[in-house]
Design a protein around this motif. Structure first.
Motif, short mmCIF file in Angstrom:
data_model
loop_
_atom_site.label_atom_id
_atom_site.label_comp_id
_atom_site.label_asym_id
_atom_site.label_seq_id
_atom_site.Cartn_x
_atom_site.Cartn_y
_atom_site.Cartn_z
N VAL A 1 50.14 47.16 37.43
CA VAL A 1 50.25 46.53 36.12
C VAL A 1 49.50 46.11 34.98
O VAL A 1 47.92 46.17 35.77
CB VAL A 1 50.82 44.74 36.95
N PRO A 2 48.93 46.27 34.19
CA PRO A 2 47.69 45.78 33.00
C PRO A 2 47.20 43.90 34.03
O PRO A 2 47.53 43.67 34.03
CB PRO A 2 48.39 45.56 31.95
N LEU A 3 45.44 44.22 34.35
CA LEU A 3 44.71 43.59 34.81
C LEU A 3 43.95 43.26 33.39
O LEU A 3 43.44 44.03 33.00
CB LEU A 3 44.68 44.18 36.26
N LYS A 4 43.59 42.18 33.83
CA LYS A 4 42.43 41.42 32.96
C LYS A 4 41.30 40.79 33.65
O LYS A 4 42.28 40.16 34.84
CB LYS A 4 43.40 40.09 32.15
N ARG A 5 40.60 41.16 33.49
CA ARG A 5 39.40 40.12 34.15
C ARG A 5 38.89 38.55 33.77
O ARG A 5 39.39 38.15 33.23
CB ARG A 5 38.48 40.71 33.91
N VAL A 6 39.35 37.99 34.91
CA VAL A 6 38.98 36.20 34.52
C VAL A 6 37.98 35.34 35.33
O VAL A 6 37.48 35.02 34.70
CB VAL A 6 40.24 35.54 35.51
N GLY A 7 36.95 36.61 36.57
CA GLY A 7 35.72 36.36 36.36
C GLY A 7 34.71 36.82 36.29
O GLY A 7 34.90 36.97 34.98
N GLU A 8 33.07 36.68 36.80
CA GLU A 8 32.51 37.72 36.13
C GLU A 8 32.65 39.10 36.33
O GLU A 8 33.73 39.19 36.53
CB GLU A 8 31.07 37.76 36.65
N ARG A 9 32.24 39.64 35.10
CA ARG A 9 32.05 41.08 35.59
C ARG A 9 31.74 41.65 37.07
O ARG A 9 31.09 41.47 37.14
CB ARG A 9 31.53 41.87 34.06
N GLY A 10 33.06 42.53 37.13
CA GLY A 10 32.58 43.55 38.42
C GLY A 10 32.86 41.95 39.67
O GLY A 10 32.44 42.23 40.64
N GLU A 11 33.40 40.91 39.53
CA GLU A 11 33.37 40.15 40.63
C GLU A 11 34.65 40.42 41.35
O GLU A 11 34.78 39.62 42.63
CB GLU A 11 33.34 38.54 39.99
#
Ligand code: SF4
Ligand code: SF4
Lengths: 112, 727
Positions: free
Chosen positions: B63-73
């Motif tokens: 599934v496509p995933l969008k970052r919600v936390g900090e980059r790399g978190e």
């Protein structure tokens, strides 16, 4: 008459040690990752009489190969082998195949 | 349940083996090689058959995933493709509004059959060329010299099935699986001689007649040394050389100094062996050379080593004969301007081409058509010569792909880079740094085509199973993304229409999908041309129909003015690797071993599949090859964890001690990185503790001077045993 004996034959000078046969055995038989029914033992290049040489060795569990021989298709290890250098079969057929060019490793399942 | 038999092609690596996939209810139950394939004749590999696992693995990205936390978190939210594509298209517009198209970099890694569509997508954005594909360390340094010397846009012209002498130069067995049976047959039935040249005694050497072990990075000198003997002993075809080549006298004069003794001193190969190899190659003809990345890619002298390789090829002529060097049409990454949208006269060296550092590396701009990768990561940080705001990595784990990985990491972590998207199978180290992660289809799940290896044949590539979840192949991804940017340029309904349109465009064959999928193997016009020999006599190598070769002089060019215009000598002069015991003896005091990285294993492809149990069990840990004698001196035993360090960084690996590698040389396979494998209870090893590219230099003064090739195959290192407490 007793049942013909099962064996495994590898033309060792044609075998690359690519281990496709080993991966195939797992695929063919679906045993758990904690088990291993067939292993291609990759030897390391070594010096013989001043020159580097190498070949690899197959380590089957021949009772399992005998079981594979009874299936309705050829064992996957022999099918995927890129050089077609590995054979599972009856002793007679394997002895016959060994008359061809090359160096051979033969293992026969004896009676116990 | 019904078992269905589906024929397709494995595009898991460049071998492109024909595949037969047995399925039940969209599950794969068994995979075999396709015995009917006119190309691979049933050959297959262990990596290919683990596709069954990959197809059904529940840890795969689906599934496509969008970052919600900090980059790399590592905090993600699942989103729809619609939302993902809106993000991508919106960001493209936003960056173009505020900066320009050149601040967007699309970086495709190894081809999953989508090379030319990737170029079309970049052109849709406004960037012509290859974006930031790692072509500087790819096979282009092989292809480019073939163009310059032989007028052939191909990476080799090997015809092992008919050769009397087969030279396997810097190629691993895994690259030759579909063709290895032919080599064996040629040996058994025609008494062909096999010469293996590689710093590593690889499996092809097991059965070779001659094995030569050059010091990594000195292949360029070995070519010159071989030519010295062939010319001195007049073992070449004088009539062919006189009639069809240019600059022979200059070449002959230049190689004069490369006596067997001098060549031996440079390459560490005994002089008698060099002589024997030269006499075999020139005596038992036809001779075919099969080079891969070893001799003339991934060195600081890459292009000139490739030039030397192609000059030797010509010297062993006549070319274009069975068993010699064959001109194979239809191969390579060549495509059509109608597809890539790159005008035929487009000048990649002009400032308007907007390729980062294209002016400093003109050969790379001309033949790589891409931004210089290190310069691009640098530009993210410095915003010079222009800022980079958006990066999209397709089949590209940048942290395990490019040289000088810490630099790559710095760029990915930089707030200057506003948006990172990664499309891959699993959450790779690079995907972990992304703002958007997109799931990919694997080879059995794609309706596609790829004819790069088939010498004019088309072998159709329909899906055997539907992809899991919302995995999309790269064609569909480019189509849907491109459509949102400019619908006129992307009129197709789906990948199948794209395949059929492409077949018609490139090969003039009109097919329905069923005809394509079921027809399996098609001959194109290129096959007919390919089956003819000495095409330079009949005018079939030149579009103008004149006899000769596709070079400026119409002859094979030992002496090349074009090469000179790209910043090199017109003759294939040998240069020491920029970091070597010879060129940097002070560095060698602390780093006394020659380091060669990136040889291929039978498992994995580049950095992929380290978590797949059927593959991982063969190579559970990152490892390094060290010679028996060196290991004894260093107190290193088989299986010890060791530290390998360079002037840049240090990594760890487990020692494998043997004669596989020569004394004084250390060899690291690719990849070092391992993803955790839960089925085998094996841990992951991150790029910064085991990644081989961290050891390498990057940037100005460390690469091939005009092609920017990073020295993955020849630098310096030190090695030491790690105490248990350090592991
Ligand atoms: S598949 Fe064939 S070549 Fe590969 S290791 Fe097994 S027997 Fe040898
Ligand atoms: S991954 Fe294996 S089966 Fe697939 S193309 Fe490559 S060698 Fe062939």
């Amino acid at each position: 008459m007793s049942k013909p004996r099962t064996g495994l034959l590898v033309r060792t000078d044609a075998c690359l040690g690519c281990m496709a046969c080993q991966v195939a055995c797992r695929e063919e038989n679906g045993f758990a990752y904690s088990e291993k029914w067939f292993e291609m033992i990759r030897q390391k290049p070594k010096t013989v009489d001043g020159e580097i040489r190498n070949y690899h060795l197959a380590a089957p569990q021949l009772d399992k190969c005998a079981f594979c021989m009874e299936k309705d298709h050829r064992p996957l290890c022999t099918v995927v082998c890129p050089t077609r250098c590995i054979h599972i079969g009856n002793e007679d057929a394997l002895l016959e195949a060994m008359q061809g060019k090359g160096d051979w490793q033969l293992m026969i399942k004896g009676d116990r | 349940m019904q078992t269905e038999r589906k024929r397709t092609v494995c595009t898991g690596c460049h071998c492109r083996c024909g595949a037969v996939v047995y399925t039940q209810d969209n599950e794969i139950v068994r995979i075999e090689g396709d015995a009917d394939s006119p190309y691979s004749h049933g050959a297959f590999c262990g990596s290919g058959i683990t596709e069954r696992f990959v197809h059904s693995d529940d840890e795969r990205l689906t599934v496509p995933l969008k970052r919600v936390g900090e980059r790399g978190e590592g905090k993600w939210e699942e989103i729809s493709w619609d939302e993902a594509l809106e993000m991508l298209a919106g960001k493209v517009r936003d960056v173009i509004d505020r900066y320009s198209a050149r601040s967007i970099v699309v970086a495709q890694g190894t081809s999953r059959t989508s090379n030319d569509w990737g170029q079309r997508l970049k052109a849709t954005i406004g960037n012509l060329g290859w974006g930031m594909a790692p072509l500087h360390v790819c096979l282009i340094p092989n292809i480019m010299p073939h163009v310059l010397t032989l007028g052939a846009g191909q990476m080799h012209g090997a015809d092992v099935a008919h050769a009397k002498t087969i030279v396997l130069w810097g190629v691993s067995a895994i690259n030759l699986l579909p063709e290895y049976k032919e080599i064996l047959r040629q040996k058994d039935e025609a008494g062909a001689k096999v010469i293996v040249i590689d710093p590593r005694f690889n499996d092809l050497a097991n059965n070779a007649d001659l094995y030569l072990r050059p010091r990594p990075g000195t292949d360029g000198a070995l070519f010159l040394g071989l030519m010295n003997i062939i010319i001195k002993e007049q073992l070449y075809d004088k009539e062919f050389i006189d009639s069809w080549t240019y600059g022979f006298d200059e070449l002959a004069e230049m190689v004069l100094e490369w006596t067997p003794e001098k060549t031996s001193e440079t390459t560490w190969i005994p002089a008698e062996l060099i002589e024997e190899a030269a006499r075999t190659m020139a005596g038992e003809k036809p001779t075919t050379i099969y080079p891969m990345l070893g001799p003339s890619c991934m060195h600081t002298n890459a292009i000139q080593s490739g030039r030397a390789l192609t000059c030797l090829t010509a010297l062993l002529g006549p070319v274009d004969v069975p068993g010699g060097f064959m001109y194979t049409p239809g191969g390579g990454p060549a495509s059509s301007p109608e597809l890539t949208l790159i005008p035929p006269d487009w000048n990649f060296n002009a400032p308007e081409a907007n390729l980062l550092d294209g002016d400093k590396y003109p050969a790379f701009a001309a033949f790589g058509n891409a931004n210089v990768p290190y310069s691009t990561f640098d530009a993210v940080l410095t915003e010079q010569p222009w800022p980079i705001k958006m990066m999209v990595f397709v089949a590209n784990d940048a942290l395990n792909c490019y040289e000088a990985s810490p630099k790559v990491f710095e760029a990915l972590a930089s707030p200057n880079l506003e948006f990172i998207a990664v499309k891959d199978f699993y959450l790779t180290p690079t995907a972990k740094m992304a703002d958007l992660v997109l799931p990919s289809s694997s080879w059995s799940e794609r309706d596609t085509i790829d004819e790069e290896m088939f010498k004019g044949l088309i072998i159709s590539n329909p899906r055997a199973v539907d992809p899991p979840g919302q995995c999309w192949d790269d064609w569909k991804f480019y189509l849907e993304w491109g459509r949102r940017l400019n619908p006129e340029l992307w009129p197709w309904a789906d990948e199948k229409e794209m395949v059929l349109w492409r077949v018609k465009l490139l090969h003039g064959i009109e097919l329905t999908w069923d005809e394509y999928a079921e027809g399996a193997y098609f001959e194109t016009d290129a096959c007919k041309v390919g089956a003819e020999f000495k095409k330079y006599e009949s005018g079939k190598l030149r579009p103008d129909g004149q006899p000769g070769f596709m070079t400026p002089s119409g002859r094979i060019e030992f002496f090349s003015h074009v090469t000179e215009s790209l910043g090199y000598e017109p003759l294939p002069v040998y240069h020491e690797p920029l970091e070597s015991p010879v060129s940097t003896p002070e560095v060698a005091k602390d780093y006394p071993f020659v380091l060669t990285t990136g040889f291929r294993l039978y498992s994995f492809f580049h950095s992929a599949w380290t978590n797949v149990p059927g593959q991982r069990e063969l190579y559970p840990y990152p490892f390094v090859l060290i010679n028996t004698k060196d290991a004894a001196e260093k107190g290193i035993f088989e299986g010890d964890w060791v530290e390998i360090s360079s002037p840049r960084a240090a990594i760890k690996a487990k020692a494998q001690v043997s004669e596989e590698i020569g004394a004084g040389v250390i060899a690291l396979p690719r990849p070092g990185w391992r993803q955790a494998c839960k089925q085998l209870n094996l841990p992951g090893y991150n790029w910064d503790e085991v990644g081989i590219n961290t050891l390498l230099p990057g940037g100005p003064g460390t690469t091939d001077k005009s092609f920017s090739t990073a020295p993955m195959r020849s630098t310096l290192c030190q090695i030491k045993r790690l105490e248990n407490s350090d592991v």
